[in-house]
Design a protein around this motif. Structure first.
Motif, mmCIF file in Angstrom:
data_model
loop_
_atom_site.group_PDB
_atom_site.id
_atom_site.type_symbol
_atom_site.label_atom_id
_atom_site.label_comp_id
_atom_site.label_asym_id
_atom_site.label_seq_id
_atom_site.Cartn_x
_atom_site.Cartn_y
_atom_site.Cartn_z
ATOM 1 N N THR A 1 0.863 -1.176 0.000
ATOM 2 C CA THR A 1 0.000 0.000 0.000
ATOM 3 C C THR A 1 0.905 1.233 0.000
ATOM 4 N N GLY A 2 0.332 2.392 -0.263
ATOM 5 C CA GLY A 2 1.095 3.635 -0.218
ATOM 6 C C GLY A 2 1.738 3.843 1.140
ATOM 7 N N GLU A 3 1.030 3.497 2.213
ATOM 8 C CA GLU A 3 1.563 3.663 3.560
ATOM 9 C C GLU A 3 2.750 2.748 3.795
ATOM 10 N N GLU A 4 2.699 1.535 3.267
ATOM 11 C CA GLU A 4 3.827 0.606 3.426
ATOM 12 C C GLU A 4 5.072 1.118 2.711
ATOM 13 N N ARG A 5 4.861 1.670 1.511
ATOM 14 C CA ARG A 5 6.008 2.220 0.794
ATOM 15 C C ARG A 5 6.592 3.413 1.546
ATOM 16 N N ARG A 6 5.724 4.196 2.143
ATOM 17 C CA ARG A 6 6.173 5.359 2.911
ATOM 18 C C ARG A 6 7.007 4.921 4.108
ATOM 19 N N LEU A 7 6.520 3.928 4.827
ATOM 20 C CA LEU A 7 7.245 3.420 5.998
ATOM 21 C C LEU A 7 8.556 2.765 5.595
ATOM 22 N N LYS A 8 8.567 2.120 4.435
ATOM 23 C CA LYS A 8 9.796 1.496 3.943
ATOM 24 C C LYS A 8 10.863 2.554 3.668
ATOM 25 N N GLU A 9 10.442 3.707 3.133
ATOM 26 C CA GLU A 9 11.382 4.773 2.864
ATOM 27 C C GLU A 9 11.941 5.349 4.161
ATOM 28 N N ILE A 10 11.102 5.503 5.177
ATOM 29 C CA ILE A 10 11.581 5.976 6.478
ATOM 30 C C ILE A 10 12.614 4.993 7.036
ATOM 31 N N GLU A 11 12.347 3.716 6.870
ATOM 32 C CA GLU A 11 13.289 2.682 7.325
ATOM 33 C C GLU A 11 14.625 2.803 6.596
ATOM 34 N N ARG A 12 14.557 3.086 5.287
ATOM 35 C CA ARG A 12 15.792 3.207 4.497
ATOM 36 C C ARG A 12 16.673 4.352 4.995
ATOM 37 N N LEU A 13 16.040 5.411 5.457
ATOM 38 C CA LEU A 13 16.792 6.596 5.871
ATOM 39 C C LEU A 13 17.565 6.378 7.173
ATOM 40 N N HIS A 14 17.141 5.413 8.003
ATOM 41 C CA HIS A 14 17.801 5.141 9.294
ATOM 42 C C HIS A 14 17.910 6.410 10.142
ATOM 43 N N ILE A 15 16.829 7.190 10.189
ATOM 44 C CA ILE A 15 16.891 8.459 10.911
ATOM 45 C C ILE A 15 16.099 8.442 12.209
ATOM 46 N N LEU A 16 15.111 7.562 12.313
ATOM 47 C CA LEU A 16 14.296 7.500 13.532
ATOM 48 C C LEU A 16 15.147 7.175 14.758
ATOM 49 N N ASP A 17 14.838 7.851 15.889
ATOM 50 C CA ASP A 17 15.476 7.582 17.187
ATOM 51 C C ASP A 17 16.979 7.816 17.163
ATOM 52 N N THR A 18 17.435 8.730 16.295
ATOM 53 C CA THR A 18 18.852 9.108 16.279
ATOM 54 C C THR A 18 19.054 10.332 17.157
ATOM 55 N N PRO A 19 20.285 10.602 17.594
ATOM 56 C CA PRO A 19 20.524 11.733 18.501
ATOM 57 C C PRO A 19 20.230 13.086 17.841
ATOM 58 N N VAL A 20 20.078 14.102 18.675
ATOM 59 C CA VAL A 20 19.948 15.480 18.210
ATOM 60 C C VAL A 20 21.233 15.867 17.474
ATOM 61 N N GLU A 21 21.094 16.619 16.364
ATOM 62 C CA GLU A 21 22.273 17.008 15.576
ATOM 63 C C GLU A 21 22.203 18.483 15.218
ATOM 64 N N GLU A 22 23.362 19.130 15.259
ATOM 65 C CA GLU A 22 23.448 20.552 14.980
ATOM 66 C C GLU A 22 23.011 20.891 13.560
ATOM 67 N N ARG A 23 23.272 20.000 12.597
ATOM 68 C CA ARG A 23 22.932 20.295 11.200
ATOM 69 C C ARG A 23 21.430 20.520 11.037
ATOM 70 N N PHE A 24 20.607 19.837 11.853
ATOM 71 C CA PHE A 24 19.159 20.035 11.790
ATOM 72 C C PHE A 24 18.700 21.151 12.741
ATOM 73 N N ASP A 25 19.330 21.233 13.911
ATOM 74 C CA ASP A 25 18.977 22.315 14.843
ATOM 75 C C ASP A 25 19.266 23.684 14.227
ATOM 76 N N ARG A 26 20.327 23.758 13.418
ATOM 77 C CA ARG A 26 20.670 25.014 12.746
ATOM 78 C C ARG A 26 19.522 25.471 11.837
ATOM 79 N N ILE A 27 18.869 24.494 11.193
ATOM 80 C CA ILE A 27 17.768 24.831 10.288
ATOM 81 C C ILE A 27 16.569 25.348 11.075
ATOM 82 N N THR A 28 16.206 24.659 12.147
ATOM 83 C CA THR A 28 15.032 25.099 12.919
ATOM 84 C C THR A 28 15.269 26.476 13.539
ATOM 85 N N ARG A 29 16.504 26.747 13.996
ATOM 86 C CA ARG A 29 16.802 28.079 14.539
ATOM 87 C C ARG A 29 16.639 29.147 13.465
ATOM 88 N N THR A 30 17.139 28.826 12.281
ATOM 89 C CA THR A 30 17.051 29.788 11.173
ATOM 90 C C THR A 30 15.595 30.085 10.818
#
Length: 734
Positions: free
Chosen positions: A574-603
């Motif tokens: 389903t579309g949702e399964e493909r979406r979740l598969k892509e999130i899995e590919r990125l290996h980004i969930l539950d990773t530590p806080v990082e300055e490269r992303f905090d810099r964007i939110t501050r900006t």
């Protein structure tokens, strides 16, 4: 320096015997009041008869008074003497200047109560010596000027052998723009001080120009001189500047001349070696060799004679290098001249084009290339019908009359539509004469040609400066591309990302040249680059071999399309399964806080002046925050909430952005509940896309209602592309 302490009137009388123009000024809360002035000073400063007891700002107009008062302010605040030169205020003045010194007089409490002003008219013989000293000293760094370096060096060369090192700071215009003039000046002072500390006794360090320094050292061997140059370049890297929050070390290039001669010729040769070093790239050192220089002159003379024959006997040909538009899969070309000489063999363009540019031969070379390109377009419509072919325009032809005669006229006579031709020019061509650049670009555009900047970044001009020109695009220089696929090379990637972002803001088409690996290709496409050119797809080829290369392009395109088609058919998700598969590919969930992303939110938080901004990834059950500012403390700690209780869930389910200017007044009761639960009244959520799948959101929220304009919506969309690029780079572990 010890402070001047004495009776002010006594000091005035004392200096009157030494100087024609002396001013005694009382310092109080209203400003600087004329207390006593010599008659010559009254005349040359154009003071009125009732000057006594009046203030500077009462006597002179604002444009005259303001710079004068700023000098007095510096003397009063620092308690130290101030030296300066400026145009005199006498009515008969025709660009006549005076040199002045302001001497603060302090009382027993250390407070500056009076200032003695001593001024010399630079037209008199005494002051001409002062002017000479100004010419001989760089007042920013305190180093001797080029004139002074030559004067000091000449007598010393009778007793010792000297080497000349010519230092140029890389990307100086870029540094100046990012840091600003004041910070750049401070950087130059520090560079001068640190470089001086590295030099042996009897050395001379001088400043030539904004980004250039000169060093002379006595009785050094070649190895010792090169080692010193390496130490100087290494010391530069201790200074850094920031681009997009990434710290980048200062680099430079050094040319060395050790061949005995007059200082003028040695400095010229060291400068020539420095230019050669810059061609090799940052942090390069090049030694000037006399014998090589003489041989080069002989080679160039022979090449010039053979080039005359080549043009007469039609030895020049045109190769084409394909360029792939990754958005449309269309193929375009760059035309590149090639010379296969029966006498000299294969002569690279980097060798014969500079020779042609030193003569009028460049006009004939340009006409020959443009003619051949137009003929190929006419006789090979299956390749060129829907393509744009770019041709490089030499700086030697950057004059309206020359372009008309040797470029435009040839295209016009061929019958080729100008929209099929793209003209590539360099930054230097525009920066040398911007007014003429605007005129030429507008003329070409009016005729229908596309115009792009080639080798962008080499001269480090400002992208914002290019706003003045009606350009179609830029080509990022290969020196920025060559290292982006190296492990952990975040700095070069950040620079390329920065260039692409600004180019998009100016609606400029972006081409990356010199792409040689799949990794480079993947990074550039993820950063939003429009067009790819380089050996990864094809080297420059003659016309007859282009057809098979184009098949390679289309094979790539078809395979890519086939891959996605097969994936859609064979994977029963389903579309949702493909979406979740892509999130899995990125290996980004539950990773530590990082300055490269905090810099964007501050900006983004600062850009929109909102209390809350976050970047979230949304899986099947929860909304997880990669970066967040302003959320309640429990959420900041756990960095997740249940998906069903968030407005971002609507964004994922509806597959589109959601803007709510006043949640409390929204017609949907389910949405109004969020106001009751959180107190939030404004919400803007933008989907984050990866490989065609919606993986999360970029959001800003506020506790007050807001009006969200179309411009603001476009701005936050631009920011979402930045987030998507960072996520893709993260997945590649770059």
């Amino acid at each position: 320096m010890a402070h001047l302490k004495a009776d002010p009137q006594y000091l005035f009388d004392f200096f009157t015997g030494l100087y024609k123009m002396v001013f005694l000024m009382e310092v109080d809360t209203q400003g600087y009041k004329y207390t006593d002035v010599t008659s010559e000073a009254v005349r040359l400063a154009s003071l009125p008869e009732d000057w006594k007891g009046r203030y500077i700002h009462e006597i002179y107009e604002e444009k005259v008074a303001a710079p004068l008062i700023s000098q007095y302010d510096e003397a009063a605040s620092s308690g130290e003497p101030v030296f300066y030169s400026d145009q005199m205020n006498k009515f008969s003045n025709i660009s006549e200047y005076a040199a002045s010194a302001l001497m603060p007089i302090t009382d027993e409490h250390g407070r500056v109560g009076y200032i003695i002003g001593l001024t010399n008219d630079l037209s008199d013989s005494t002051s001409s010596k002062l002017l000479a000293s100004i010419e001989n000293i760089d007042y920013l760094t305190g180093l001797p000027s080029l004139l002074q370096v030559k004067a000091e060096l000449l007598p010393k060369m009778e007793h010792s052998a000297f080497s000349i090192l010519y230092l140029n700071i890389d990307r100086f215009k870029l540094i100046n723009e990012w840091l600003g003039i004041e910070a750049t000046n401070e950087l130059l002072k520090k560079i001068a001080k640190q470089t001086a500390a590295l030099l042996p006794p009897e050395s001379i360090l001088g400043r030539i120009d904004g980004d250039e320094f000169i060093v002379t050292v006595a009785d050094h061997s070649e190895d010792q001189t090169i080692h010193l140059a390496e130490k100087i370049l290494s010391s530069l890297s201790q200074f850094t500047y920031e681009v997009n929050g990434v710290s980048i070390p200062v680099t430079g290039c050094i040319g060395i001349c050790m061949s005995p001669g007059h200082p003028n010729s040695m400095i010229t040769n060291a400068c020539a070696a420095m230019v050669e070093a810059k061609r090799e790239g940052r942090n390069s050192i090049r030694l000037f060799k006399t014998e090589n220089q003489h041989q080069t002159m002989i080679d160039e003379a022979i090449m010039e004679a053979e080039l005359y024959k080549a043009l007469d006997q039609d030895e020049l040909t045109v190769y084409y290098q394909p360029k792939l538009n990754v958005r449309t899969n269309r193929v375009h070309y760059e035309a590149l001249v090639r010379w296969f000489s029966p006498v000299l063999g294969t002569v690279p363009p980097l060798k014969f084009i500079p020779v042609a540019e030193n003569t009028t031969l460049i006009q004939d070379v340009t006409r020959a290339v443009v003619y051949k390109v137009c003929e190929d377009i006419k006789h090979t419509p299956e390749l060129f019908k829907d393509a744009v072919t770019s041709i490089n325009l030499s700086a030697a032809l950057f004059e309206p009359d020359l372009i008309d005669a040797h470029f435009i006229q040839v295209v016009r006579e061929s019958g080729i539509t100008p929209s099929n031709i793209e003209v590539e020019i360099t930054e230097n061509m525009l920066m040398k004469d911007p007014i003429k650049g605007v005129e030429i670009i507008n003329h070409l555009k009016e005729l229908g040609f596309r115009v792009v900047i080639d080798d962008f970044g080499v001269s480090y001009s400002s992208l914002n400066y290019l706003r003045s020109f009606s350009l179609d695009g830029i080509k990022i220089d290969r020196s920025f591309i060559s290292q982006i696929d190296q492990h952990h090379n975040e700095k070069d990637i950040s620079i390329v990302h920065f260039i692409i972002q600004l180019a998009k803001k100016l609606d400029l088409y972006v081409t990356a040249e010199g792409v040689e690996t799949k990794e480079q290709f993947d990074i550039l496409t993820s950063l939003g680059c429009d067009e790819i050119q380089g050996y990864y797809f094809s080297r420059p080829l003659p016309l007859e071999k282009i057809k098979s290369t184009i098949h390679h392009f289309f094979d790539y395109i078809l395979l890519k399309d086939q891959f996605y088609q097969e994936a859609a058919v064979t994977q029963e998700r389903t579309g949702e399964e493909r979406r979740l598969k892509e999130i899995e590919r990125l290996h980004i969930l539950d990773t530590p806080v990082e300055e490269r992303f905090d810099r964007i939110t501050r900006t983004i938080k600062g850009a929109f002046h909102v209390p809350i901004c976050f970047i979230s990834i949304i899986d099947d059950k929860r909304q997880w925050f990669k970066s967040c500012i302003g959320l309640p403390e429990p959420v900041q700690t756990t960095r997740e909430v249940l998906r069903e209780f968030t407005l971002c869930d609507y964004v994922i389910r509806e597959q589109k952005a959601l803007i709510i200017e006043n949640i409390a007044e929204h017609p949907d009761e389910e949405i109004r509940k969020f106001f009751t639960l959180s107190g939030l009244q404004f919400y803007a959520g933008i989907p984050l896309i990866s490989k065609g799948q919606m993986i999360g959101t970029l959001c800003i929220t506020d506790y007050l209602p807001r009006t969200f304009t179309e411009h603001q919506f476009e701005t936050i969309l631009d920011y979402s592309k930045w987030v998507e690029s960072e996520i893709e780079l993260y997945s590649m572990r770059v």
